[in-house]
Design an enzyme around this catalytic site. Structure first.
Site, short mmCIF file in Angstrom:
data_model
loop_
_atom_site.label_atom_id
_atom_site.label_comp_id
_atom_site.label_asym_id
_atom_site.label_seq_id
_atom_site.Cartn_x
_atom_site.Cartn_y
_atom_site.Cartn_z
N ASP A 67 33.80 -6.37 48.05
CA ASP A 67 33.84 -6.00 49.44
C ASP A 67 32.80 -5.05 50.11
OD1 ASP A 67 36.02 -4.96 48.57
OD2 ASP A 67 37.56 -6.57 49.54
N ASN A 136 49.47 -7.27 52.16
CA ASN A 136 49.89 -8.64 52.61
C ASN A 136 49.76 -10.23 51.19
OD1 ASN A 136 47.29 -8.62 53.14
ND2 ASN A 136 46.69 -8.99 54.98
N HIS A 138 46.72 -10.18 50.49
CA HIS A 138 44.64 -10.03 50.16
C HIS A 138 44.23 -9.74 49.39
CE1 HIS A 138 44.36 -5.70 52.48
NE2 HIS A 138 43.40 -6.10 50.95
N GLU A 143 42.20 -12.34 53.64
CA GLU A 143 43.11 -12.15 54.49
C GLU A 143 43.55 -13.68 54.56
OE1 GLU A 143 44.14 -9.44 55.12
OE2 GLU A 143 42.99 -8.04 56.86
C1 GLP Z 1 41.16 -2.58 50.24
C2 GLP Z 1 40.13 -3.10 49.35
C3 GLP Z 1 40.79 -3.98 48.53
C4 GLP Z 1 42.27 -3.83 47.42
C5 GLP Z 1 43.29 -3.64 48.59
C6 GLP Z 1 44.49 -2.42 48.33
O1 GLP Z 1 42.01 -3.28 51.13
N1 GLP Z 1 39.30 -4.29 49.90
O2 GLP Z 1 39.84 -5.07 47.68
O3 GLP Z 1 42.79 -4.14 46.67
O4 GLP Z 1 42.52 -2.59 49.78
O5 GLP Z 1 44.30 -1.21 48.22
P1 GLP Z 1 45.13 -0.34 47.06
O6 GLP Z 1 44.67 -0.62 45.80
O7 GLP Z 1 44.67 0.87 47.81
O8 GLP Z 1 46.97 -0.69 47.35
#
Ligand code: GLP
Length: 233
Positions: A67, A136, A138, A143
């Site tokens: 993304d 959540n 995702h 989402e």
């Molecule tokens: C963002 C990214 C996701 C990632 C998520 C969790 O939203 N777009 O791909 O998995 O954060 O992040 P973290 O690893 O910082 O908890």
């Protein structure tokens, strides 16, 4: 779905790096799906360290990030392009032509999503995709409520996701939209490794483990895939 629990973030980084490196040693032309966020930073650190000792680690590897924020120049400190340069691209012998992120500043974002899908297809599809887990549930920026057959597209981020990702942005300036690979796109990867570490994810892990499959909980789509490893602290 296989589950592996390790006892520290460091162990998670080591195991994830081992999976990545084994894959590209066995298949030097592997096509990888790559995540951002805090969770995979340790994996990238290990990979970079190992590759400093090896020749041509990534020479023929192709990468596609999951993304990117919409409307953010790639040079912005909060962009995922900047993240990838910082944590991986600048330190290994990946050919820049083989690294792909959606372009969040493309004049026509919908056309950019279609282009991104065809780049993945032209590369022969994803061999191994690493994912992080949002609080959540995702995956990528898919989402809750995302159809499991969704393709790469522009999405609106929830307040909670924007809040969780606010570190690299001045107050309130987290982008409102992003381009993300769809759940359908992700599920076409031959193998998937879901990396889980970080606080506040206990509920998401319990929900995933319960086996309930629901579009209200995006990560549960992974139950529909035959080769998923959940690697968690
Ligand atoms: C963002 C990214 C996701 C990632 C998520 C969790 O939203 N777009 O791909 O998995 O954060 O992040 P973290 O690893 O910082 O908890």
């Amino acid at each position: 779905m296989k589950w592996e629990t390790v006892d520290s973030a460091d162990a998670l980084a080591g195991r994830a790096a081992e999976i990545l490196l084994t894959t590209i040693r066995e298949n030097p032309r592997a096509v990888l799906g790559l995540p951002t966020g805090r969770t995979p930073i340790g994996m990238y650190e290990r990979v970079v360290r190992e590759c400093a000792r090896e020749y041509h680690c990534f020479r023929d590897v192709t990468t596609f990030n999951l993304d990117e924020y919409a409307g953010l120049p790639r040079e912005h400190p909060g962009s995922y392009f900047t993240y990838m340069k910082l944590h991986l691209f600048d330190h290994v012998d990946l050919d820049p032509a083989n690294t792909h992120l959606p372009c969040g500043t493309a004049p026509d974002l919908d056309a950019e999503c279609i282009r991104y899908e065809s780049e993945i297809a032209d590369a022969g599809g994803l061999d191994l995709t690493f994912l992080g887990l949002g609080r959540n549930g995702h995956i990528g920026f898919n989402e809750p409520g995302t159809p499991f057959d969704a393709r790469t597209r522009v999405v609106e981020l929830t307040q909670s996701t924007r809040h969780a990702n606010a570190d690299l942005f001045a107050d309130g300036s987290v982008p409102t939209h992003a381009i993300t690979m769809g759940i359908g796109t992700i599920l076409e990867s031959k193998r998937i490794v879901l990396l889980v570490s970080g606080s506040g994810k206990e509920d998401a892990v319990a929900r995933l483990r319960s086996g309930e499959v629901s579009e209200e909980f995006p990560a549960s789509a992974l139950w529909r895939h035959g080769d998923v490893l959940v690697l968690k602290v």
